[in-house]
Design a protein around this motif. Structure first.
Motif, PDB file in Angstrom:
ATOM      1  N   ILE A 282       8.399  -2.510   3.301  1.00  0.00           N
ATOM      2  CA  ILE A 282       7.686  -1.487   3.959  1.00  0.00           C
ATOM      3  C   ILE A 282       6.755  -0.962   2.989  1.00  0.00           C
ATOM      4  N   THR A 283       5.516  -0.651   3.405  1.00  0.00           N
ATOM      5  CA  THR A 283       4.665   0.048   2.310  1.00  0.00           C
ATOM      6  C   THR A 283       5.257   1.433   2.132  1.00  0.00           C
TER       7      THR A 283
ATOM      8  N   ASN B 292       9.764   5.020   2.030  1.00  0.00           N
ATOM      9  CA  ASN B 292       9.147   3.973   2.741  1.00  0.00           C
ATOM     10  C   ASN B 292       8.299   5.137   3.738  1.00  0.00           C
ATOM     11  N   PHE B 293       6.937   4.706   3.963  1.00  0.00           N
ATOM     12  CA  PHE B 293       6.247   5.144   5.269  1.00  0.00           C
ATOM     13  C   PHE B 293       6.876   4.359   6.435  1.00  0.00           C
TER      14      PHE B 293
ATOM     15  N   ASP C  96       0.208   0.038   8.004  1.00  0.00           N
ATOM     16  CA  ASP C  96      -1.036  -0.450   7.845  1.00  0.00           C
ATOM     17  C   ASP C  96      -2.123   0.420   7.742  1.00  0.00           C
ATOM     18  N   THR C  97      -1.927   1.762   7.606  1.00  0.00           N
ATOM     19  CA  THR C  97      -3.034   2.536   7.517  1.00  0.00           C
ATOM     20  C   THR C  97      -2.709   3.421   6.241  1.00  0.00           C
ATOM     21  N   VAL C  98      -1.769   2.856   5.583  1.00  0.00           N
ATOM     22  CA  VAL C  98      -1.640   3.598   4.204  1.00  0.00           C
ATOM     23  C   VAL C  98      -2.442   2.762   3.294  1.00  0.00           C
ATOM     24  N   CYS C  99      -3.249   3.544   2.355  1.00  0.00           N
ATOM     25  CA  CYS C  99      -3.865   2.988   1.184  1.00  0.00           C
ATOM     26  C   CYS C  99      -3.769   1.551   0.737  1.00  0.00           C
ATOM     27  N   PRO C 100      -4.761   0.614   1.636  1.00  0.00           N
ATOM     28  CA  PRO C 100      -4.475  -0.737   1.312  1.00  0.00           C
ATOM     29  C   PRO C 100      -4.593  -1.343   0.155  1.00  0.00           C
ATOM     30  N   VAL C 101      -3.805  -2.111  -0.422  1.00  0.00           N
ATOM     31  CA  VAL C 101      -3.885  -3.004  -1.460  1.00  0.00           C
ATOM     32  C   VAL C 101      -5.136  -3.814  -1.545  1.00  0.00           C
TER      33      VAL C 101
ATOM     34  N   THR D 107      -7.100   0.339  -3.588  1.00  0.00           N
ATOM     35  CA  THR D 107      -6.746   1.738  -3.824  1.00  0.00           C
ATOM     36  C   THR D 107      -5.227   1.920  -3.848  1.00  0.00           C
ATOM     37  N   HIS D 108      -5.003   3.252  -4.315  1.00  0.00           N
ATOM     38  CA  HIS D 108      -3.840   3.702  -4.321  1.00  0.00           C
ATOM     39  C   HIS D 108      -3.429   5.194  -4.009  1.00  0.00           C
ATOM     40  N   ILE D 109      -2.257   5.530  -3.883  1.00  0.00           N
ATOM     41  CA  ILE D 109      -2.024   7.047  -3.357  1.00  0.00           C
ATOM     42  C   ILE D 109      -2.155   7.916  -4.525  1.00  0.00           C
TER      43      ILE D 109
END
Length: 208
Positions: A134-135, A160-161, A167-172, A176-178
């Motif tokens: 999980i992201t 974990n989100f 799917d909406t967390v900073c996509p690899v 991008t990264h957080i």
């Protein structure tokens, strides 16, 4: 003449009352804005920088009021003992590190995480329902360890989100990264896309 003076006095009192009322309204509005801003800053600090807040918290040391980073540093200096016996503010206290992490994460309602604190060959690991598929958001902080040849410890927490938000967390794939918090992202001159779900104090930054 006396009548005119009486009317002037009444008019002056009315004007004074109106101006006083306007002043009070402006003052209250300013106070409200300060309070709201303060609450927002606290929300970012406590909600979006989990590891920093944990390390500064004295939740697990109610007797000595010692921050958790001090407890960790003493424990790691003594080969990562499960229970840390320490003296802080002239008071003795013994703390269970794993129990401390569990209690803190429960207090902020995060149930999927992996915590680790490593120093040289010694390490604490505390994990709860963490899923590598999980992201996740990762936070990393370094703390000093007293009386040690290698005097710096690395503290990492993965959280974990929710699966529905993954799917909406900073996509690899978008490279991008957080960034935590967004202020640092701006200072580094990197872009921040608010279209991604990254939390109130986080943003998605392009990789360097």
């Amino acid at each position: 003449m006396a009548r005119r003076r009486g009317i002037s006095t009444i008019v002056a009192l009315v004007v004074y009352t109106v101006l006083l009322g306007i002043g009070v309204i402006i003052s209250l509005s300013s106070v409200t804005n300060v309070v709201q801003t303060t609450v927002y800053i606290e929300k970012i600090a406590q909600g979006d920088t989990v590891l920093f807040t944990m390390l500064e918290s004295s939740l697990c040391a109610p007797t000595t009021d010692a921050p958790f980073k001090y407890v960790l540093s003493v424990g790691l200096a003594n080969n990562a003992e499960k229970t840390v016996a320490m003296n802080y503010n002239g008071i003795d206290e013994t703390i269970d590190v794993a129990n401390c992490v569990t209690r803190f994460m429960k207090s902020i309602k995060i149930d999927k995480y992996k915590f680790s604190a490593s120093h040289d060959l010694d390490e604490y690991v505390v994990e709860s329902d963490f899923d590598t598929d999980i992201t996740k958001r990762t936070e990393r902080i370094y703390i000093s360890v007293p009386s040690s040849e290698h005097g710096v410890a690395e503290i990492i927490i993965h959280t974990n989100f929710p699966e529905s938000d993954a799917d909406t967390v900073c996509p690899v794939e978008d490279e991008t990264h957080i960034c935590t918090p967004s202020m640092y992202c701006g200072l580094l001159g990197r872009s921040c896309d608010n279209g991604y779900l990254c939390g109130g104090g986080n943003c998605c930054c392009t990789n360097p």
